[in-house]
Motif scaffolding. Sequence first.
Motif, mmCIF file in Angstrom:
data_model
loop_
_atom_site.group_PDB
_atom_site.id
_atom_site.type_symbol
_atom_site.label_atom_id
_atom_site.label_comp_id
_atom_site.label_asym_id
_atom_site.label_seq_id
_atom_site.Cartn_x
_atom_site.Cartn_y
_atom_site.Cartn_z
ATOM 1 N N VAL A 123 41.441 33.643 42.885
ATOM 2 C CA VAL A 123 42.733 34.325 43.055
ATOM 3 C C VAL A 123 43.534 34.257 41.756
ATOM 4 C CG1 VAL A 123 44.921 34.342 44.318
ATOM 5 C CG2 VAL A 123 42.787 33.869 45.541
ATOM 6 N N PHE A 124 43.487 33.108 41.108
ATOM 7 C CA PHE A 124 44.151 32.938 39.812
ATOM 8 C C PHE A 124 43.645 33.976 38.805
ATOM 9 C CE2 PHE A 124 43.602 30.838 35.583
ATOM 10 C CZ PHE A 124 44.939 30.804 35.198
ATOM 11 N N PHE A 125 42.324 34.129 38.718
ATOM 12 C CA PHE A 125 41.754 35.095 37.777
ATOM 13 C C PHE A 125 42.118 36.527 38.166
ATOM 14 C CE2 PHE A 125 38.517 31.618 37.035
ATOM 15 C CZ PHE A 125 39.008 31.287 35.788
ATOM 16 N N GLU A 130 45.248 41.465 36.808
ATOM 17 C CA GLU A 130 46.222 42.461 37.245
ATOM 18 C C GLU A 130 47.456 42.516 36.340
ATOM 19 O OE1 GLU A 130 47.240 41.784 41.344
ATOM 20 O OE2 GLU A 130 45.137 41.544 41.921
ATOM 21 N N THR A 131 47.772 41.421 35.660
ATOM 22 C CA THR A 131 49.035 41.349 34.902
ATOM 23 C C THR A 131 48.859 41.256 33.394
ATOM 24 O OG1 THR A 131 49.066 38.932 35.217
ATOM 25 C CG2 THR A 131 50.306 40.276 36.799
ATOM 26 N N MET A 132 47.675 40.873 32.931
ATOM 27 C CA MET A 132 47.539 40.563 31.510
ATOM 28 C C MET A 132 46.401 41.303 30.832
ATOM 29 S SD MET A 132 48.300 36.467 31.455
ATOM 30 C CE MET A 132 49.653 35.798 32.414
ATOM 31 N N GLU A 133 45.983 42.413 31.389
ATOM 32 C CA GLU A 133 44.923 43.193 30.759
ATOM 33 C C GLU A 133 45.323 43.584 29.337
ATOM 34 O OE1 GLU A 133 42.131 47.120 31.632
ATOM 35 O OE2 GLU A 133 43.844 46.655 32.925
ATOM 36 N N LEU A 138 45.678 36.372 28.087
ATOM 37 C CA LEU A 138 44.421 36.073 28.773
ATOM 38 C C LEU A 138 43.719 34.915 28.074
ATOM 39 C CD1 LEU A 138 42.810 39.516 29.714
ATOM 40 C CD2 LEU A 138 43.432 37.666 31.279
ATOM 41 N N ALA A 139 43.671 34.989 26.746
ATOM 42 C CA ALA A 139 43.064 33.909 25.969
ATOM 43 C C ALA A 139 43.901 32.642 26.064
ATOM 44 C CB ALA A 139 42.912 34.337 24.505
ATOM 45 N N THR A 140 45.224 32.769 26.089
ATOM 46 C CA THR A 140 46.105 31.604 26.209
ATOM 47 C C THR A 140 45.849 30.862 27.507
ATOM 48 O OG1 THR A 140 47.814 32.715 24.903
ATOM 49 C CG2 THR A 140 48.512 30.848 26.246
#
Length: 325
Positions: A123-125, A130-133, A138-140
Amino acid sequence: MDKHYFRSDPQLNNALEEVNHLINQRITVNNTDLQAALKQMASKGGKYLRPAFCLTFARLGGKNSWNSSKLIKIASSLEILHMATLIHDDVIDDSPERRGAPSIQKAFGKDTAVYSGDLLFTVFFDLLVETMESSPYLATNAQAMRKILAGELGQMNQRYQQQSLLEYYRNINGKTATLFSLAAQEGAHFGGADARTVHLAKHIGQNIGITFQILDDMLDYTTNKKLNKPILEDLATGVYSLPLLLVLKEHHKELDPYLAKKQEMTVEDTQEVQRLVNQYGGVKQAHELAGKFTNKALQLIDELPTSPTQKLLKRVTIQLLDRSM
């Protein structure tokens, strides 16, 4: 959901209710035991500190969209990651209790607990996608997860050992402070704050997170029944936290006969260690060190623009320091 630290802010509380609603919506699964376990974890007294800090720092961007659907999802992802790590920690530690209630692994078994944690990671991924494409965050987030694991592994590798204070700080910076730092940094960034504010947010969160873990470690040596933490649990599982480490430097001769028993320590042994740690000022010294990290966080908060949000951050940071008293 326990909104104690932010209860004076109705708008933020409403946003946290949205976080809670989204989490419950996303953890729906077609398995009776798994569903019951996840619902229990989501409803048993979490303080929602990490999403609260995320949304509070998002306000620093000066936009009315600090509680947008995107930021609610980001804030929710932080709490979901936190929940997943707690469930897996309880499995590793064979912990019988979490948040004043039977832990997931105690109530439903280790298999269900592991699957519950795994599902929360998925769910986290999902929320990150959904929010950080195409976002560098994403790397952070991947780096943050690596730091959390490194902190947990460092702690595991030093069970029943007298680690140095540097090693202790390195471990808690990973396993606890990383997520506070991420919450503050992400909130500021996605709330539209400038680069300097995002940088300040990252380090404010880090210092608050270190303070939070030191205070949590102090609770292992207190007898305050109001706190939802089993007394002496860390000590019984071989985790030598700050109050004990501070006392061991000068009083290892008194403590070594008990600690040498490792897994064979009795309840009476752990209670005697607790008494000695308090007698020699380990809890008091740990609280003083927590105060130093709190003061560092407050100094950095003072560098933020004067605003109601800055005042709220200062008040909550001070309140967190007093949560063990």
